[in-house]
Scaffold this active site. Structure first.
Site, PDB file in Angstrom:
ATOM      1  N   GLU A 167       0.784  -1.239   0.000  1.00 29.00           N
ATOM      2  CA  GLU A 167       0.000   0.000   0.000  1.00 29.00           C
ATOM      3  C   GLU A 167       0.816   1.289   0.000  1.00 29.00           C
ATOM      4  O   GLU A 167       0.588   2.165   0.827  1.00 29.00           O
ATOM      5  CB  GLU A 167      -0.946  -0.002   1.211  1.00 29.00           C
ATOM      6  CG  GLU A 167      -1.811  -1.237   1.286  1.00 29.00           C
ATOM      7  CD  GLU A 167      -2.790  -1.224   2.467  1.00 29.00           C
ATOM      8  OE1 GLU A 167      -2.636  -0.388   3.362  1.00 29.00           O
ATOM      9  OE2 GLU A 167      -3.708  -2.051   2.461  1.00 29.00           O
ATOM     10  N   GLU A 274      -6.839 -10.807  -0.403  1.00 24.97           N
ATOM     11  CA  GLU A 274      -7.686 -10.120   0.588  1.00 24.97           C
ATOM     12  C   GLU A 274      -9.122  -9.968   0.101  1.00 24.97           C
ATOM     13  O   GLU A 274      -9.769  -8.941   0.341  1.00 24.97           O
ATOM     14  CB  GLU A 274      -7.067  -8.767   0.972  1.00 24.97           C
ATOM     15  CG  GLU A 274      -5.592  -8.894   1.368  1.00 24.97           C
ATOM     16  CD  GLU A 274      -5.013  -7.685   2.082  1.00 24.97           C
ATOM     17  OE1 GLU A 274      -5.786  -6.834   2.560  1.00 24.97           O
ATOM     18  OE2 GLU A 274      -3.769  -7.602   2.180  1.00 24.97           O
TER      19      GLU A 274
HETATM   20  C1  GLA Z   1      -4.788  -4.269   4.569  1.00 27.84           C
HETATM   21  C2  GLA Z   1      -3.662  -5.185   4.938  1.00 27.84           C
HETATM   22  C3  GLA Z   1      -4.126  -6.408   5.626  1.00 27.84           C
HETATM   23  C4  GLA Z   1      -5.218  -6.143   6.627  1.00 27.84           C
HETATM   24  C5  GLA Z   1      -6.299  -5.384   5.986  1.00 27.84           C
HETATM   25  C6  GLA Z   1      -7.388  -5.228   6.990  1.00 27.84           C
HETATM   26  O1  GLA Z   1      -5.444  -4.649   3.447  1.00 27.84           O
HETATM   27  O2  GLA Z   1      -2.886  -5.571   3.852  1.00 27.84           O
HETATM   28  O3  GLA Z   1      -3.075  -6.993   6.306  1.00 27.84           O
HETATM   29  O4  GLA Z   1      -4.722  -5.440   7.718  1.00 27.84           O
HETATM   30  O5  GLA Z   1      -5.768  -4.163   5.554  1.00 27.84           O
HETATM   31  O6  GLA Z   1      -7.536  -6.368   7.753  1.00 27.84           O
END
Ligand code: GLA
Length: 385
Positions: A167, A274
């Protein structure tokens, strides 16, 4: 965990109760009695799930049983993050991270470590000198190397892939002003250092960049620019994780397809990471960034009723929409199977999802394939059509 609480108040032989429930769950969740997810997508991509400490430590055997049957790759949700493994300069905690590796090895799974360099869940001391002043850029690069050496070095040869950098690009395509970029003073230097150290301490391991909103054209192009810069420099990067914290109504299909095609054209493995689908107000429409909704006013009754409408159950009509959305996404992923290496859900069942607490705390969300009682939802069944 609610599930554990239920198990432990049954007082009578817990082991027996857990085992028989596990068997029952194993029978019930494989509803079509034919295939598991990993069998169904065997020719398409790896299929994975994020696991928490309860699952890898044996405290939640029901979830563990479903996971070993249904999935062939795991990512650890929190236990490898900096604030957990090294909260203070001389304090280390690898208990759950070690259990994660053991769980993955015992079950012959592809193990994804998560995450080496990220601005969240990283302790403040990482960015400061002993006297409290901010690190110099050189000190910060040195801190990064020590951290990657500590974690990637410990799991050298045990982790199959690392989410190296998480990120760092903003929706406008530029580097975000995070504590890592600010202290190092250059996004490019930060990215180069992260992947260089990862390659050094985790040889023969796949190395990934991972980000949300990676489908947004401006952000996507910023990510491409960073990756091309790394490739020009001859720095190893193997893949990109498109975080799929998505909603019932976003992103539109063509954005997802274009993002997959664009990243694959860089010669990288493309991963959908995710994955969870938000069904609640606001966040089913788009990703909220930041802490604004954490403000206590949004817990007031008048907002609560609007923002958290499904506290008892998910209405059938929305359950059906969720299933249709998942079916649509997997139809896209299967059509792009040549380019997609892995699809990973961010959790097994609704009760364990971060989406119950972000961006607004204390909501009841339904983003995953299994419900709070560990029963498969319509969304699970929809993936087999
Ligand atoms: C981001 C992170 C994850 C997690 C999410 C929320 O996407 O990459 O590790 O913390 O936020 O759970």
């Amino acid at each position: 965990m609610r599930l554990i609480a239920v198990l432990s108040v049954t007082a009578v032989p817990i082991l027996f109760t857990a085992n028989s429930l596990a068997t029952e769950a194993a029978v019930q969740h494989n509803v079509n009695n034919k295939e598991s997810l990993q069998q169904h997508f065997n020719n398409d991509f790896k299929i994975g799930v994020a696991v928490n400490d309860e699952i890898v430590s044996g405290l939640d055997p029901l979830s563990a049983e479903i996971i070993t049957e249904q999935f062939n790759t795991i990512t650890i949700e929190n236990a490898m993050k900096a604030e957990i493994v090294n909260p203070l300069p001389e304090q280390f905690n690898f208990t759950a991270a070690d259990q994660f590796i053991e769980f993955g090895k015992n079950n012959n799974m592809f193990i994804v470590g998560h995450t080496l360099v990220w601005h969240n869940q990283t302790p403040e001391w990482f960015f400061k000198q002993k006297n409290g002043e901010q690190n110099s850029p050189e000190q910060q690069i040195e801190r990064m190397e020590q951290h990657i050496k500590l974690v990637a070095g410990r799991y050298r040869g045990k982790v199959d892939a690392w989410d190296v950098l998480n990120e760092v690009i903003g929706d406008d395509g530029n580097y975000r002003q995070t504590v890592w970029t600010n202290v190092i003073g250059s996004g490019d230097e930060m990215a180069k250092a992260a992947f260089t150290f990862a390659a050094k301490y985790a040889p023969n391991t796949e190395l990934y960049y991972n980000d949300f909103n990676a489908w947004k054209p401006a952000k996507r192009d910023g990510i491409v620019k960073m990756i091309k810069m790394l490739q020009r420099e001859g720095i190893k990067i193997d893949g990109i994780g498109i975080q799929a914290h998505w909603g019932l109504n976003f992103p539109e299909r063509h954005y997802i397809e274009e993002a997959i095609d664009t990243y694959a054209a860089l010669g990288l493995k493309v991963m959908i990471t995710e994955l969870d689908i938000d069904v609640l107000p606001f966040t089913k429409e788009g990703q909220v960034i930041g802490q604004g909704f954490m403000h206590p006013q949004f817990q007031e009754q008048e907002f609560k009723a609007y923002l958290d409408p499904f506290t008892h159950h998910l209405p059938a009509v929305i359950e059906a929409k969720l299933a249709a959305r998942y079916a649509e996404l997997f139809e896209i992923f299967q059509a792009k199977r040549e380019k997609i290496d892995r699809v990973t859900f961010w959790g097994l069942h609704d009760g364990m999802s971060w989406k119950n607490d972000y961006p607004i705390p204390n909501r009841t969300n339904y983003p995953l394939l299994w419900d709070r009682q560990l029963q498969p939802k319509a969304a699970f069944k929809a993936l087999f059509n």
